[in-house]
Design an enzyme around this catalytic site. Structure first.
Site, PDB file in Angstrom:
ATOM      1  CB  ALA A   6      -1.015  -0.031   1.316  1.00  0.00           C
ATOM      2  CB  CYS A   7       2.561   3.444  -1.663  1.00  0.00           C
ATOM      3  SG  CYS A   7       2.517   3.502  -3.520  1.00  0.00           S
ATOM      4  CG  ASP A   8       1.254   8.956  -1.393  1.00  0.00           C
ATOM      5  OD1 ASP A   8       0.286   9.301  -0.785  1.00  0.00           O
ATOM      6  OD2 ASP A   8       2.301   9.893  -1.666  1.00  0.00           O
ATOM      7  CB  THR A  13       3.951   0.692  -5.468  1.00  0.00           C
ATOM      8  OG1 THR A  13       4.065   1.869  -4.977  1.00  0.00           O
ATOM      9  CG2 THR A  13       4.078  -0.371  -4.303  1.00  0.00           C
ATOM     10  CG  LEU A  38      -3.013   3.766   3.192  1.00  0.00           C
ATOM     11  CD1 LEU A  38      -2.560   2.335   3.555  1.00  0.00           C
ATOM     12  CD2 LEU A  38      -2.302   4.789   3.835  1.00  0.00           C
TER      13      LEU A  38
END
Lengths: 100, 432
Positions: A6-8, A13, A38
């Site tokens: 999970a990221c921005d 990613t 996220l």
């Protein structure tokens, strides 16, 4: 095994997912690895074994840990250096360690 | 310095993430991102028509007929000149999705509200005013974007308010849900359309004659002048992106998301100038900044190249190789997190300085017409540098400028990279 990164909304990613999948294939580990922003975490929790956060999301760790404690899903932050160097093997190891 | 960085990480980072995740900004950004592919396709047709081969403008008419320039640019006109219509729908749709409302109904409500408000007249060349038309361009193109955004957010919020307070017509349970849903929009829609009508009538009494003109004169024009279209605005944009990235916030999408509506109007003015055969009025466009972010925010392709050819540390050499390929497509997380640049006091200096230097150089190179200005076309930000410079300016001078930029950035980064590299190399030797 289902691993969520999970990221921005980061571009890299998804590169990381490919790297980790390659390592998983080599080692004959059946892993479903997904990269998601996220904010969509809740919708994707079903069947998830472990959640890894992008290094820039470190400050949300505590909050998400408490949120996912009820689901018994371990959470941790990807090491910023491993992330930058795109070390798929190290990050996969980290995920496997957390599940155990 | 380290204490300051730690403080920023603890206090500013969560705040900035909250701003980035703010629902209206998110809808604005996502709405535009949905439409960017359309603008890119529209731009391709403009590029074909204006391709910089001497004599192409004469040849295309010779080969394909006098109507060709008008016909080939139709996809560009249908996208850029009616952009506000798509924007009002897309932003409202995204915001409705966030509220878990019926997105398509909300989007159409916003679109109709916008159509009620926007002046539907056209002045012919003889000065005669034709009413009851939706003109290409004018308030339906880039000039109307700010009103489109305001209407989209306003209508969605009002509709959401009605739904939440249950000020809707309730159908008996036997009625199918789709029908019931349609009826639930009746009272909010009636209220909103009436409100738009009242606003339109009120503005007709003012010297502006319309909300669109009022917003354009009072907001859009001044903001464009102060923020978007001068060297200080350019520097502020540039620095805000690198400063936010300095603490790890993916700021490009955030800052661009806010400024895009203003830039698009400037881009359209340049496109119109090209069609009319006049010199380009504007330098600052979204693509002006795309040209600066060679290899990603902070012009980090220079860093990757230096690491590949000059790094002594094994880890940094490897990082250079890993970062090189994505860098060619302006993706640079490997450099930002791997070197690292983010939250590293030393590397943050060139990371913020190099883009500033390039911004000044590029601005004045274009200001004094040494280098062609951005034509206004939208091309993917992942287009490899140098090709990118050529496509944005439609001239070889744009490609050369990016080479010069890369050298300037390299010179600024070099001493700093040498310092961290020497340190790393020492660590690697003592480890063995």
């Amino acid at each position: 095994m289902k691993i969520i990164l999970a990221c921005d909304a980061g571009m890299s990613t998804s590169i990381m997912v490919t790297k980790m999948k390659n390592v998983a294939d080599e080692k004959d580990i059946a892993a479903d690895i997904q990269a998601i922003p996220l904010k969509f975490l809740d919708e994707n929790l079903e069947g998830t074994d472990v959640v890894l956060l992008g290094p820039q999301m470190k400050y949300t760790l505590e909050k998400i840990q408490t949120r996912l404690a009820d689901h018994n899903i371990p959470v941790d932050v990807i090491d910023s250096l491993d992330y930058g160097m795109m070390r798929g093997d190290k990050i996969l190891e980290q995920a496997l360690r957390l599940v155990k | 310095m380290n204490r300051l960085l730690k403080l920023m990480e603890e206090k500013l980072l969560p705040f900035a993430h909250r701003v980035a995740g703010q629902r209206h900004l998110g809808a604005l950004r996502d709405g535009f991102i949905t439409l960017i592919p359309l603008l890119i396709i529209g731009s391709i047709f403009l590029i074909i028509q204006n391709f910089p081969i001497p004599g192409w403008d004469v040849k295309q008419v010779e080969w394909f007929g006098a109507a060709f320039p008008d016909l080939i640019t139709l996809p560009a006109k249908a996208t850029f000149d009616l952009l506000s219509l798509y924007v009002v729908f897309a932003i409202s749709y995204r915001l409705a999705q966030h509220y878990k409302m019926d997105a398509i109904t909300t989007g159409i409500l916003s679109l109709v509200s916008f159509l009620i408000i926007a002046p539907k007249t056209l002045k012919s060349e003889s000065g005669e005013v034709i009413s009851n038309v939706i003109p290409m361009g004018e308030w339906f193109g880039s000039k109307g974007l700010l009103v489109a955004i305001i209407i989209a957010i306003l209508v969605t919020e009002i509709y959401n308010f009605f739904l939440k307070r249950k000020i809707i017509i309730k159908m008996p349970e036997q009625v199918p849900p789709t029908v019931a849903k349609a009826f639930s929009a009746l009272i909010p829609a009636f209220t909103m359309f009436s409100l738009m009508l009242v606003v339109s009538i009120l503005f007709l009494q003012t010297p502006y004659h319309s909300l669109n003109e009022f917003i354009y004169v009072m907001l859009a024009k001044p903001i464009t002048l102060f923020i978007a279209n001068n060297v200080f605005g350019a520097l502020a944009t540039c620095i805000s992106i690198t400063l936010l990235w300095s603490i790890g916030i993916n700021s490009g999408s955030l800052v661009n998301g806010v400024l895009r509506p203003f830039w698009l109007d400037l881009q359209k003015e340049n496109m119109n100038a090209i069609q009319a055969g006049q010199p380009l009025p504007n330098i600052i466009t979204e693509q002006f900044f795309d040209m600066i972010w060679i290899g990603g925010a902070g012009t980090t392709l220079a860093v990757a190249i230096i690491l590949i050819f000059r790094a002594k540390s094994r880890q940094f050499k490897e990082l250079g190789r890993i970062a090189g390929a994505p860098g060619l497509f302006n993706i640079n997380e490997p450099i930002l997190f791997g070197l690292p640049i983010i939250l590293s006091p030393l590397m943050l200096i060139p990371f913020n300085l190099a883009p500033v230097a390039i911004t000044v150089v590029n601005y004045f190179a274009m200001y004094f017409d040494l280098v062609a200005r951005p034509t206004g076309v939208v091309i993917p930000w992942t287009t490899p540098p140098i090709i990118q410079g050529f496509m944005i300016t439609n001239s070889w001078t744009g490609a050369v400028l990016q080479v010069v930029d890369l050298i300037i950035a390299g010179l600024i980064y070099y001493p700093f990279i040498k310092m961290v590299d020497r340190q790393k190399y020492k660590e690697e030797i003592t480890e063995k």
